[in-house]
Motif scaffolding. Structure first.
Motif, mmCIF file in Angstrom:
data_model
loop_
_atom_site.group_PDB
_atom_site.id
_atom_site.type_symbol
_atom_site.label_atom_id
_atom_site.label_comp_id
_atom_site.label_asym_id
_atom_site.label_seq_id
_atom_site.Cartn_x
_atom_site.Cartn_y
_atom_site.Cartn_z
ATOM 1 N N PRO A 20 0.802 -1.213 0.000
ATOM 2 C CA PRO A 20 0.000 0.000 0.000
ATOM 3 C C PRO A 20 0.837 1.264 0.000
ATOM 4 C CG PRO A 20 -0.891 -1.601 1.550
ATOM 5 C CD PRO A 20 0.399 -2.159 1.060
ATOM 6 N N ASP A 21 1.945 1.243 0.749
ATOM 7 C CA ASP A 21 2.734 2.468 0.858
ATOM 8 C C ASP A 21 3.651 2.663 -0.333
ATOM 9 O OD1 ASP A 21 5.292 1.278 3.185
ATOM 10 O OD2 ASP A 21 4.388 0.369 1.401
ATOM 11 N N ALA A 22 3.543 1.772 -1.334
ATOM 12 C CA ALA A 22 4.384 1.918 -2.518
ATOM 13 C C ALA A 22 4.020 3.166 -3.303
ATOM 14 C CB ALA A 22 4.262 0.684 -3.402
ATOM 15 N N LEU A 23 2.754 3.646 -3.109
ATOM 16 C CA LEU A 23 2.315 4.810 -3.845
ATOM 17 C C LEU A 23 2.717 6.113 -3.171
ATOM 18 C CD1 LEU A 23 -1.269 3.589 -4.826
ATOM 19 C CD2 LEU A 23 0.812 3.542 -6.214
ATOM 20 N N THR A 24 3.339 6.024 -1.994
ATOM 21 C CA THR A 24 3.777 7.212 -1.278
ATOM 22 C C THR A 24 5.079 7.711 -1.899
ATOM 23 O OG1 THR A 24 2.817 6.345 0.753
ATOM 24 C CG2 THR A 24 4.344 8.181 0.971
ATOM 25 N N LEU A 25 4.965 8.738 -2.738
ATOM 26 C CA LEU A 25 6.119 9.231 -3.468
ATOM 27 C C LEU A 25 6.782 10.372 -2.716
ATOM 28 C CD1 LEU A 25 4.562 9.321 -7.056
ATOM 29 C CD2 LEU A 25 5.885 7.477 -5.989
ATOM 30 N N ILE A 26 8.054 10.570 -2.999
ATOM 31 C CA ILE A 26 8.755 11.702 -2.394
ATOM 32 C C ILE A 26 8.254 12.988 -3.029
ATOM 33 C CG2 ILE A 26 10.836 10.399 -1.829
ATOM 34 C CD1 ILE A 26 12.118 11.507 -4.352
ATOM 35 N N THR A 27 8.181 14.022 -2.225
ATOM 36 C CA THR A 27 7.752 15.331 -2.722
ATOM 37 C C THR A 27 8.978 16.151 -3.107
ATOM 38 O OG1 THR A 27 7.838 16.346 -0.526
ATOM 39 C CG2 THR A 27 5.779 15.242 -1.175
ATOM 40 N N PRO A 28 8.805 17.174 -3.941
ATOM 41 C CA PRO A 28 9.941 18.046 -4.276
ATOM 42 C C PRO A 28 10.593 18.664 -3.046
ATOM 43 C CG PRO A 28 8.117 18.428 -5.788
ATOM 44 C CD PRO A 28 7.601 17.512 -4.716
ATOM 45 N N GLU A 29 9.767 18.994 -2.045
ATOM 46 C CA GLU A 29 10.311 19.588 -0.821
ATOM 47 C C GLU A 29 11.223 18.610 -0.094
ATOM 48 O OE1 GLU A 29 7.136 19.579 -1.666
ATOM 49 O OE2 GLU A 29 6.878 21.693 -2.197
ATOM 50 N N GLU B 259 16.639 16.825 1.460
ATOM 51 C CA GLU B 259 17.662 15.789 1.585
ATOM 52 C C GLU B 259 18.872 16.085 0.695
ATOM 53 O OE1 GLU B 259 17.518 13.842 3.926
ATOM 54 O OE2 GLU B 259 15.406 14.106 4.448
ATOM 55 N N LEU B 260 18.646 16.726 -0.429
ATOM 56 C CA LEU B 260 19.763 17.142 -1.276
ATOM 57 C C LEU B 260 20.617 18.168 -0.543
ATOM 58 C CD1 LEU B 260 21.132 16.996 -4.061
ATOM 59 C CD2 LEU B 260 19.623 18.855 -4.798
ATOM 60 N N GLY B 261 19.944 19.094 0.140
ATOM 61 C CA GLY B 261 20.672 20.076 0.943
ATOM 62 C C GLY B 261 21.458 19.416 2.069
ATOM 63 N N ALA B 262 20.867 18.379 2.683
ATOM 64 C CA ALA B 262 21.561 17.649 3.747
ATOM 65 C C ALA B 262 22.815 16.965 3.207
ATOM 66 C CB ALA B 262 20.624 16.618 4.376
ATOM 67 N N THR B 263 22.713 16.428 1.995
ATOM 68 C CA THR B 263 23.874 15.785 1.378
ATOM 69 C C THR B 263 24.994 16.797 1.140
ATOM 70 O OG1 THR B 263 22.584 14.046 0.301
ATOM 71 C CG2 THR B 263 24.712 14.579 -0.678
ATOM 72 N N PHE B 264 24.641 17.948 0.567
ATOM 73 C CA PHE B 264 25.647 18.985 0.331
ATOM 74 C C PHE B 264 26.253 19.470 1.645
ATOM 75 C CE2 PHE B 264 23.386 20.079 -3.840
ATOM 76 C CZ PHE B 264 24.314 19.361 -4.577
ATOM 77 N N TYR B 265 25.424 19.564 2.669
ATOM 78 C CA TYR B 265 25.910 20.002 3.987
ATOM 79 C C TYR B 265 26.909 19.008 4.552
ATOM 80 C CZ TYR B 265 25.764 20.878 9.040
ATOM 81 O OH TYR B 265 26.101 21.096 10.347
ATOM 82 N N MET B 266 26.556 17.726 4.535
ATOM 83 C CA MET B 266 27.451 16.704 5.066
ATOM 84 C C MET B 266 28.772 16.657 4.300
ATOM 85 S SD MET B 266 25.080 13.402 6.057
ATOM 86 C CE MET B 266 24.183 13.335 4.497
ATOM 87 N N VAL B 267 28.672 16.663 2.971
ATOM 88 C CA VAL B 267 29.874 16.577 2.144
ATOM 89 C C VAL B 267 30.728 17.827 2.299
ATOM 90 C CG1 VAL B 267 30.724 16.475 -0.227
ATOM 91 C CG2 VAL B 267 28.835 15.008 0.471
ATOM 92 N N GLY B 268 30.095 19.000 2.294
ATOM 93 C CA GLY B 268 30.840 20.255 2.386
ATOM 94 C C GLY B 268 31.583 20.414 3.695
ATOM 95 N N VAL B 269 30.892 20.184 4.811
ATOM 96 C CA VAL B 269 31.525 20.345 6.118
ATOM 97 C C VAL B 269 32.602 19.279 6.339
ATOM 98 C CG1 VAL B 269 31.146 20.360 8.615
ATOM 99 C CG2 VAL B 269 29.478 21.431 7.096
ATOM 100 N N SER B 270 32.300 18.050 5.966
ATOM 101 C CA SER B 270 33.279 16.968 6.123
ATOM 102 C C SER B 270 34.511 17.215 5.266
ATOM 103 C CB SER B 270 32.656 15.621 5.743
ATOM 104 O OG SER B 270 31.531 15.338 6.526
#
Length: 222
Positions: free
Chosen positions: A3-12, A17-28
């Motif tokens: 049932p939860d297969a239809l729960t798609l990620i939203t642009p927000e 999460e893209l910002g979190a990736t850049f944050y982790m990579v940048g600071v590290s």
């Protein structure tokens, strides 16, 4: 289909999460580059035929670098959980992931810096010594500027490695693109989410490599 297969990620969610990736990579990358550069310089300076030979220091540093580099990131991530909790107060989230990411990438950068500096022609060091340069001046005014192009490529390689590790950190709740791939693409059988995250990572890697290569070429022509 679940049932939860239809729960798609939203642009927000994706942008967050893209910002979190850049944050982790940048600071590290920032902290890892500082530590890696310092360790790399020490490895070159204290090696048996280095500018300031110190065999004991060289052996200890080299051994530590080899030990940390030999550990798969997921094992390192789990092994230093107590240290991560002590340092940032938690073991979940982007801030917690920065600790193992930094510890992982610093020795990696150190070896890349060491190789870059050792590739500089010995004649440059001899010329610097003939002009009366101190060990500090030899590194700052001669070796590091001469190896600038190679060092840029080293940081480029380290950035891509960090991006890969940050995605892996998503498996333990660190957030970022990797967390989307696991939480939605794998656990919820969301093929679109998996495709989006994979394509995003590929694009980021290509952009990083392109920028790094161009900067290195420019540095070598100057």
């Amino acid at each position: 289909m679940r049932p939860d297969a239809l729960t798609l990620i939203t642009p927000e969610q994706f942008l967050q999460e893209l910002g979190a990736t850049f944050y982790m990579v940048g600071v590290s990358l920032f902290f890892g580059a500082i530590l890696g550069l310092a360790i790399g310089v020490l490895l070159v300076a204290t090696r048996p035929r280095g500018i300031l030979p110190q065999r004991a220091v060289f052996v200890v540093l080299s051994t530590i670098v080899n030990i940390v580099r030999s550990l798969p990131f997921i094992i390192l991530l789990v092994a230093i959980i107590p240290f991560t909790r002590l340092l940032v107060g938690t073991t979940i989230g982007a801030n917690a992931a920065i600790v193992p990411l930094t510890i992982m990438v610093a020795p990696y950068i150190a070896r890349l810096v060491e190789n870059s500096l050792l590739d500089v022609p010995p004649g440059i060091v001899e010329a610097a010594r003939a002009m009366g340069a101190t060990p500090w001046q030899i590194f700052v005014r001669f070796l590091l500027p001469e190896a600038r192009g190679s060092l840029i490529l080293a940081l480029t390689t380290a950035s891509i490695g960090l991006l890969d590790a940050s995605a892996m950190a998503g498996t333990v709740g660190a957030g970022g693109i990797g967390d989307l791939a696991i939480s939605y693409g794998y656990q919820r059988f969301d093929g679109i989410a998996m495709l989006v995250t994979v394509v995003t990572l590929i694009v980021i890697v290509q952009v990083i490599q392109l920028i790094g290569t161009r900067l290195a070429r420019r540095a070598r022509r100057e």
